[in-house]
Scaffold this active site. Structure first.
Site, short mmCIF file in Angstrom:
data_model
loop_
_atom_site.label_atom_id
_atom_site.label_comp_id
_atom_site.label_asym_id
_atom_site.label_seq_id
_atom_site.Cartn_x
_atom_site.Cartn_y
_atom_site.Cartn_z
N GLY A 82 0.89 -1.01 0.07
CA GLY A 82 0.22 0.11 0.08
C GLY A 82 0.84 1.37 0.04
O GLY A 82 0.14 2.48 0.02
N CYS A 113 -13.78 6.20 -27.11
CA CYS A 113 -14.73 6.90 -27.34
C CYS A 113 -15.57 7.00 -26.09
O CYS A 113 -16.58 6.41 -25.74
CB CYS A 113 -15.76 5.86 -28.37
SG CYS A 113 -14.99 6.17 -30.03
N1 LLP Z 1 -1.83 -6.87 -0.74
C1 LLP Z 1 -2.93 -6.97 -0.87
C2 LLP Z 1 -3.71 -7.98 -0.12
C3 LLP Z 1 -3.58 -6.07 -2.13
O1 LLP Z 1 -4.98 -6.08 -2.00
C4 LLP Z 1 -2.87 -5.12 -2.60
C5 LLP Z 1 -3.42 -4.23 -3.50
C6 LLP Z 1 -1.68 -5.03 -2.22
C7 LLP Z 1 -0.88 -5.99 -1.35
C8 LLP Z 1 -0.70 -4.25 -3.00
O2 LLP Z 1 -0.74 -2.89 -2.79
P1 LLP Z 1 0.15 -1.84 -3.49
O3 LLP Z 1 1.46 -2.10 -2.89
O4 LLP Z 1 0.23 -1.94 -4.85
O5 LLP Z 1 -0.61 -0.40 -3.11
N2 LLP Z 1 -5.91 -0.34 -8.92
C9 LLP Z 1 -5.74 0.39 -7.90
C10 LLP Z 1 -4.82 -0.18 -6.73
C11 LLP Z 1 -5.32 -1.43 -6.41
C12 LLP Z 1 -4.71 -2.13 -5.09
C13 LLP Z 1 -5.40 -3.31 -4.73
N3 LLP Z 1 -4.73 -4.18 -3.85
C14 LLP Z 1 -5.01 1.54 -8.54
O6 LLP Z 1 -4.76 1.65 -9.96
O7 LLP Z 1 -4.48 2.44 -7.78
#
Ligand code: LLP
Length: 436
Positions: A252, A365
Site C-alpha cells: 500500500g 470513445c
Molecule cells: N496486498 C494486498 C492484499 C492487496 O490487496 C494489494 C493491492 C497489495 C498487497 C498491493 O498494494 P500496493 O503496494 O500496490 O498499493 N488498482 C488500484 C490499486 C488497487 C490495489 C489493490 N490491492 C490503483 O490503480 O490505484
C-alpha cells in the site's frame, strides 16, 4: 538528477544532446520507432533497485522479513523471473497469476495466494502446485479449502485476512481495510475465524494478515492497524494458545505521481512497520513473528514509463487545447476511474520552454478519456512523443481492449539495450477468441 518532471521517471533517466528522453540508456524516440506506440517501458535497473531497497530497509531493521511482490500491480513472465532472481516472493490473486509464476519455475513456497473469492479449481491448483501460503478471506473459503485439501490429501499453511477497520484516507475504491469491506474477516468475526481455522485438520493457521489500502501517504494508519491486529493475536494466544508465527501488514505504500504529492520513502515505511511491530510485540510479550510485506505499486510504479504518439490537435475557442494521443483509457484507466493525476514530458523536446497549457486526451470513445487535464508543455506537434512517468503499476494490469484496441507492447531497458517482453496485440489476437 534534475528537478522537475524528470525526477518522476526512473532514477537513471537522462536527456541526450538531441533533447530526447533516455530511458535505461535507450533513446525513447528510437524505442517508439522500433516498437511502435503506445509503448510501455520498464527500466530493469530501477525495478531491481526497488527490490533491493525493500530487502535492505526492512532487512536491516527486522531481519526476519520476507518481501513478496503483489502481482496485481503488473506481472508477466519476464518480470516474474526478475522477482525470482531478486529473492522476492509473490502475492497472487488468481489462477492466472499463479500460472505465470509456475510457468517460469518461480519457487512456489514463496507464493502467497490472496483473494476474496478463490474458486474451488483455483484452490485445487494452488494445493497441487504447492503454494507457500493461502491467505483465507472468509468462512466460505475456510470450508472450501478444507474440502479441497481433503480431496487431494494435502495440508496447507494459511493466514487469515482480517479487516481492522482503519481508514487510510486513500481513494475509496482502493481502501480495503474499512469495517464495511468485501475483504477479510471483520474484527467482530475474527475470533470465530481463528477458532475454526485452528480446529481444521487440513489447514494450519500460521498467521494473520491485513491490507488497509493502496497509494497510502498516512503511515500512521499502519501503526493503528498493526496495534489492533497484534492486540487480537495476544488475546487469541491467551484464550486458545494461538501462536503468531507470521504477520503481514499488506502493501500500500504510495508513490510520487506528481511533484506536488511527494510520497513517503521505503525507509519511512519500513521504519513505521518494523518499529511498531517490535514495540507492540515487546509490550504484549509476543514472540516477534516473521514479517511479510506485500508491495506492488512502490516496486513497479516508477520503473514503468508509457510512450504515446501525438495525433490530432484541437483548440476549442474559449476552451482547452486538446492533444490527442494514440492510447488512453484502454491502457491506463486510472485517471478516468480514480481521478488519478499524472505528469508528462514531450520525449523529443524534453527541455523545451513550456509555452502552452493543454489537455492530453486519449483516443477512446468516451469523453472521460482524458489522461491529463491540464499540463504545461512546449509547443506540441503531431508526431511528437509524449512520455508519462509512473505508469508501471495498475496501468497494463488493468488494461482493456475497449474499442477493440490492441494492448501495448512492453519493453525492458537496461544499459542501453532494449528487449521486448510482451509483443503488441495484433488484430488476429483480438479476434482469436471469437467463434463463428
Ligand atoms: N496486498 C494486498 C492484499 C492487496 O490487496 C494489494 C493491492 C497489495 C498487497 C498491493 O498494494 P500496493 O503496494 O500496490 O498499493 N488498482 C488500484 C490499486 C488497487 C490495489 C489493490 N490491492 C490503483 O490503480 O490505484
Amino acid at each position: 538528477m534534475e528537478v522537475g518532471t524528470i525526477s518522476l521517471f526512473p532514477q537513471n533517466t537522462e536527456v541526450n544532446s538531441e533533447n530526447h528522453l533516455l530511458l535505461g540508456g535507450c533513446d525513447s524516440i528510437g524505442l517508439a520507432e522500433e516498437f511502435g506506440t503506445p509503448l510501455y517501458i520498464f527500466d530493469e535497473a530501477a525495478l531491481r533497485e526497488k527490490c533491493a531497497q525493500y530487502r535492505q530497509e526492512f532487512g536491516q531493521r527486522y531481519p526476519n522479513t520476507v518481501i513478496i511482490y503483489a502481482c496485481k500491480a503488473f506481472i508477466n513472465k519476464a518480470l516474474a523471473l526478475i522477482f525470482s532472481e531478486e529473492g522476492l516472493g509473490l502475492d497472487v490473486v488468481s489462477g492466472g497469476e499463479l500460472a505465470i509464476a509456475r510457468s517460469v519455475g518461480f519457487p512456489m513456497e514463496r507464493v502467497y495466494f490472496h483473494g476474496n473469492n478463490k474458486s474451488r479449481s483455483e484452490l485445487a491448483l494452488a494445493l497441487e502446485w504447492g503454494v507457500g501460503r493461502i491467505v483465507v478471506d472468509n468462512f466460505n473459503e475456510l470450508s472450501l479449502l478444507d474440502e479441497v485439501a481433503k480431496e487431494v490429501e494435502a495440508s496447507q499453511e494459511i493466514l487469515l485476512r482480517l479487516s481492522p477497520g482503519v481508514d487510510p484516507h486513500t481513494h475509496a475504491y482502493i481502501a480495503t481495510g474499512a469495517v464495511d469491506s468485501k475483504f477479510g474477516f471483520p474484527m467482530a468475526q475474527a475470533e470465530e475465524a481463528v477458532n475454526r481455522a485452528m480446529s481444521s485438520s487440513f489447514s494450519k493457521l500460521v498467521g494473520l494478515h491485513f491490507h488497509i489500502g493502496s497509494q497510502i501517504f498516512e503511515l500512521e494508519s499502519y501503526r493503528e492497524a498493526i496495534s489492533i491486529v497484534l492486540n487480537f493475536a495476544a488475546e487469541m494466544r491467551a484464550k486458545y494458545g494461538f501462536r503468531l508465527e507470521e504477520f503481514s501488514p499488506g502493501g500500500g505504500l504510495a508513490i510520487t505521481y506528481t511533484q506536488d504529492s511527494p510520497a513517503p520513502s521505503i525507509a519511512d515505511f519500513a521504519q513505521v512497520i518494523t518499529s511498531t511491530l517490535t514495540d507492540r510485540c515487546g509490550e504484549l510479550a509476543l514472540e516477534p513473528p516473521r514479517l511479510v510485506v506485500e508491495p506492488g505499486r512502490s516496486i513497479v510504479g516508477q520503473a514503468g514509463v508509457a510512450l504515446y504518439t501525438v495525433g490530432a490537435i484541437k483548440e476549442v475557442p474559449g476552451g482547452r487545447k486538446y492533444i490527442s494521443i494514440d492510447g488512453g483509457m484502454a491502457d491506463n484507466i486510472r485517471p478516468a476511474l480514480y481521478g488519478a493525476r499524472y505528469e508528462a514530458v514531450v520525449a523529443n523536446k524534453v527541455k523545451g520552454d513550456k509555452q502552452e497549457r493543454v489537455a492530453i486526451a486519449g483516443k477512446f470513445c468516451e469523453s472521460g478519456d482524458i489522461l491529463i487535464r491540464d499540463i504545461d508543455l512546449p509547443l506540441v506537434e503531431p508526431g511528437d512523443i509524449i512520455a508519462v512517468p509512473c505508469c508501471g503499476a495498475y496501468c497494463l494490469a488493468m488494461a482493456s481492449t475497449y474499442n477493440v484496441s490492441q494492448k501495448p507492447a512492453v519493453v525492458l531497458v537496461s544499459e542501453g539495450r532494449a528487449r521486448l517482453i510482451r509483443r503488441r496485440e495484433s488484430y488476429e489476437d483480438l479476434m482469436s477468441y471469437d467463434v463463428v
